[in-house]
Design an enzyme around this catalytic site. Structure first.
Site, PDB file in Angstrom:
ATOM      1  N   MET A  30     -29.343  41.522  10.054  1.00  0.00           N
ATOM      2  CA  MET A  30     -28.711  40.206   9.935  1.00  0.00           C
ATOM      3  C   MET A  30     -29.565  39.169  10.666  1.00  0.00           C
ATOM      4  O   MET A  30     -29.071  38.118  11.081  1.00  0.00           O
ATOM      5  CB  MET A  30     -27.292  40.246  10.499  1.00  0.00           C
ATOM      6  CG  MET A  30     -26.416  41.234   9.724  1.00  0.00           C
ATOM      7  SD  MET A  30     -24.651  40.884   9.837  1.00  0.00           S
ATOM      8  CE  MET A  30     -24.377  41.101  11.578  1.00  0.00           C
ATOM      9  N   GLY A  31     -30.847  39.480  10.832  1.00  0.00           N
ATOM     10  CA  GLY A  31     -31.747  38.541  11.501  1.00  0.00           C
ATOM     11  C   GLY A  31     -31.524  38.510  12.996  1.00  0.00           C
ATOM     12  O   GLY A  31     -30.988  39.468  13.567  1.00  0.00           O
ATOM     13  N   ALA A  32     -31.948  37.400  13.652  1.00  0.00           N
ATOM     14  CA  ALA A  32     -31.931  37.312  15.122  1.00  0.00           C
ATOM     15  C   ALA A  32     -32.605  38.563  15.686  1.00  0.00           C
ATOM     16  O   ALA A  32     -32.046  39.283  16.522  1.00  0.00           O
ATOM     17  CB  ALA A  32     -30.507  37.145  15.650  1.00  0.00           C
ATOM     18  N   ASN A  35     -36.542  43.574  19.807  1.00  0.00           N
ATOM     19  CA  ASN A  35     -37.382  44.785  19.786  1.00  0.00           C
ATOM     20  C   ASN A  35     -36.668  46.011  19.225  1.00  0.00           C
ATOM     21  O   ASN A  35     -37.321  46.950  18.786  1.00  0.00           O
ATOM     22  CB  ASN A  35     -37.900  45.093  21.197  1.00  0.00           C
ATOM     23  CG  ASN A  35     -39.020  44.137  21.559  1.00  0.00           C
ATOM     24  OD1 ASN A  35     -39.643  43.541  20.677  1.00  0.00           O
ATOM     25  ND2 ASN A  35     -39.274  43.981  22.852  1.00  0.00           N
ATOM     26  N   HIS A  37     -34.747  45.977  16.508  1.00  0.00           N
ATOM     27  CA  HIS A  37     -35.051  45.913  15.069  1.00  0.00           C
ATOM     28  C   HIS A  37     -36.512  46.287  14.814  1.00  0.00           C
ATOM     29  O   HIS A  37     -36.820  47.008  13.868  1.00  0.00           O
ATOM     30  CB  HIS A  37     -34.847  44.489  14.535  1.00  0.00           C
ATOM     31  CG  HIS A  37     -33.441  43.997  14.583  1.00  0.00           C
ATOM     32  ND1 HIS A  37     -33.036  42.979  15.419  1.00  0.00           N
ATOM     33  CD2 HIS A  37     -32.339  44.367  13.886  1.00  0.00           C
ATOM     34  CE1 HIS A  37     -31.760  42.746  15.232  1.00  0.00           C
ATOM     35  NE2 HIS A  37     -31.298  43.568  14.316  1.00  0.00           N
ATOM     36  N   GLY A 147     -30.057  51.834  13.524  1.00  0.00           N
ATOM     37  CA  GLY A 147     -30.091  52.138  14.956  1.00  0.00           C
ATOM     38  C   GLY A 147     -28.832  52.850  15.420  1.00  0.00           C
ATOM     39  O   GLY A 147     -27.734  52.602  14.918  1.00  0.00           O
ATOM     40  N   ASP A 150     -25.313  51.139  16.915  1.00  0.00           N
ATOM     41  CA  ASP A 150     -24.122  51.002  16.067  1.00  0.00           C
ATOM     42  C   ASP A 150     -23.772  52.391  15.541  1.00  0.00           C
ATOM     43  O   ASP A 150     -23.925  52.682  14.357  1.00  0.00           O
ATOM     44  CB  ASP A 150     -24.402  50.027  14.927  1.00  0.00           C
ATOM     45  CG  ASP A 150     -24.682  48.639  15.467  1.00  0.00           C
ATOM     46  OD1 ASP A 150     -23.817  48.079  16.133  1.00  0.00           O
ATOM     47  OD2 ASP A 150     -25.797  48.136  15.245  1.00  0.00           O
ATOM     48  N   SER A 185     -29.430  43.815  21.551  1.00  0.00           N
ATOM     49  CA  SER A 185     -28.494  43.345  20.532  1.00  0.00           C
ATOM     50  C   SER A 185     -28.764  41.866  20.298  1.00  0.00           C
ATOM     51  O   SER A 185     -29.123  41.138  21.241  1.00  0.00           O
ATOM     52  CB  SER A 185     -27.060  43.524  21.042  1.00  0.00           C
ATOM     53  OG  SER A 185     -26.165  42.725  20.298  1.00  0.00           O
ATOM     54  N   ARG A 187     -26.610  39.757  19.893  1.00  0.00           N
ATOM     55  CA  ARG A 187     -25.591  38.998  20.634  1.00  0.00           C
ATOM     56  C   ARG A 187     -25.996  38.760  22.090  1.00  0.00           C
ATOM     57  O   ARG A 187     -25.437  37.887  22.741  1.00  0.00           O
ATOM     58  CB  ARG A 187     -24.244  39.707  20.566  1.00  0.00           C
ATOM     59  CG  ARG A 187     -23.637  39.654  19.163  1.00  0.00           C
ATOM     60  CD  ARG A 187     -22.251  40.256  19.118  1.00  0.00           C
ATOM     61  NE  ARG A 187     -21.633  40.088  17.806  1.00  0.00           N
ATOM     62  CZ  ARG A 187     -21.802  40.920  16.781  1.00  0.00           C
ATOM     63  NH1 ARG A 187     -22.572  41.976  16.917  1.00  0.00           N
ATOM     64  NH2 ARG A 187     -21.205  40.694  15.620  1.00  0.00           N
TER      65      ARG A 187
END
Ligand code: PAF
Length: 281
Positions: A30-32, A35, A37, A147, A150, A185, A187
Site C-alpha cells: 500500500m506504498g509508504a 526497509n 517492504h 511479511g 502481518d 511499519s 504507520r
C-alpha cells in the site's frame, strides 16, 4: 524500472516476460515503503526473474475511515526507493482500475478471520482477500511475497490461495525491525517522537516474554505482557494472544502441539501497531 497505471498496459509487458521464460515475482503493497517492504523486494529478486511491486491503498480493507485518511501516501518517494531495488515494474493503479464496480464478494475463512485482527477490525480480511485476489488475477505471479509482521494476513492469504486453487506460491518473509526492535511499519512514520521512542517497548516486552515462557503458564504470560505494556503511559494493548501458527486458535498449555506465536495489537495514541513473536518451547 517501468511505472504502469493501467491493467491494459501491464498485461502485455508481463506476457512478454513469460514468453521469454521469465518467472514473475510479486510484492503487493500500500506504498509508504520502508526497509521491511524493500526486504520483500530483495527476496523476490533472488527468487524470481521479473519483480512487480503494486502500490495501492485499498479502501475496502480499512474498517476505520480515520486510519484510511491518515494512511501515508507518497508515490514519488516510493518510486525513488524502488528504483534502487530489484523491482522492474511498479503497478500503481487508481481506485477505478481495481474496482470498476463495487466488490460484493464475501469470503469465508472460518476461525482464521474471527480471532485477533478479525475480532477488532471487522471486514478487514474480506477487503484484503478482495484486493489480493484481484491483484493476483491481474499480475498472475509465479510467487508472491508477504511479511510475517502481518502474521494473520499471511495465514488468510495462504488459505485464499488454497481455497481458490490459485497457481501462485506464497513466500513468507521475516519481520524487519528498527535498531531498537520496533517492527517496521508504514504507520510508524505517523508516530510523534515520544510515541516512537515508547513504541519500542512493545517489541522489548515480546522479546522478554519469549524468555519467560519456561517460568510462567500461557495465561500468566499473557497477563504479564498486557500489564507490562500498559504500564507505559503511551501504550494501550488491544489484545495479546498466544496462538497455534496454523489454526490461529489460542494455545492453553505450552505442551499443546504446534508452533506457538504471540500476536499483539497496541494503540499508541491514534496509531494502532501490531507485532508478533515465535515462542520456542
Ligand atoms: O499488507 C499490506 O500492505 C496490504 O494488506 C496488502 C497485502 C498490500 C493488500 O492491500
Amino acid at each position: 524500472m517501468q511505472i504502469v497505471k493501467h491493467i491494459n498496459d501491464l498485461q502485455p509487458i508481463l506476457n512478454d516476460q513469460r514468453k521469454k521464460g521469465l518467472s514473475i515475482g510479486f510484492v503487493p503493497t500500500m506504498g509508504a515503503l520502508h526497509n521491511g517492504h524493500l526486504s520483500l523486494v530483495e527476496i523476490a529478486g533472488e527468487q524470481t526473474d521479473f519483480v512487480v511491486v503494486s502500490i495501492f491503498v485499498n479502501p475496502t480493507q480499512f474498517n476505520d475511515k480515520g486510519d484510511l485518511s491518515r494512511y501515508p501516501r507518497d508515490l514519488q518517494k516510493d518510486v525513488d526507493l524502488l528504483s534502487e531495488s530489484p523491482c522492474q515494474l511498479v503497478f500503481a493503479p487508481e481506485f477505478e482500475e481495481i474496482y470498476p464496480e463495487s466488490d460484493t464478494r464475501q469470503f469465508n475463512f472460518g476461525m482464521l478471520e474471527q480471532v485477533m485482527e478479525g475480532e477488532f477490525r471487522p471486514g478487514h480480511f474480506n477487503g484484503v482477500a478482495q484486493v489480493v485476489s484481484k491483484l493476483f488475477d491481474i499480475v498472475q505471479p509465479d510467487k508472491a511475497f508477504f511479511g510475517q509482521k502481518d502474521f494473520q494476513q499471511l495465514a488468510i492469504i495462504m488459505e485464499l490461495v488454497r481455497k481458490m486453487d490459485l497457481p501462485v506460491e506464497i513466500v513468507s518473509c521475516p519481520i524487519i525491525r528498527e535498531a531498537d526492535g520496533l517492527a517496521m511499519s508504514s504507520r510508524n512514520m505517523l508516530l510523534s517522537q515520544e510515541q516512537r521512542q515508547n513504541a519500542a517497548h512493545i517489541s522489548a516486552t515480546l522479546f522478554e516474554a519469549a524468555n519467560k515462557s519456561i517460568d510462567l503458564s500461557v495465561d500468566e504470560l499473557c497477563r504479564w505482557v498486557i500489564h507490562r505494556i500498559n504500564q507505559n503511559e503511551y501504550l494501550n494493548t488491544e489484545y495479546f494472544s498466544i496462538v497455534n501458527e496454523k489454526t490461529l486458535l489460542q494455545v492453553n498449555n505450552w505442551s499443546d502441539p504446534g508452533k506457538k506465536i504471540g500476536c499483539i495489537a497496541v494503540h499508541c495514541g491514534k496509531i494502532r501497531l501490531i507485532d508478533n513473536i515465535v515462542f520456542e518451547v
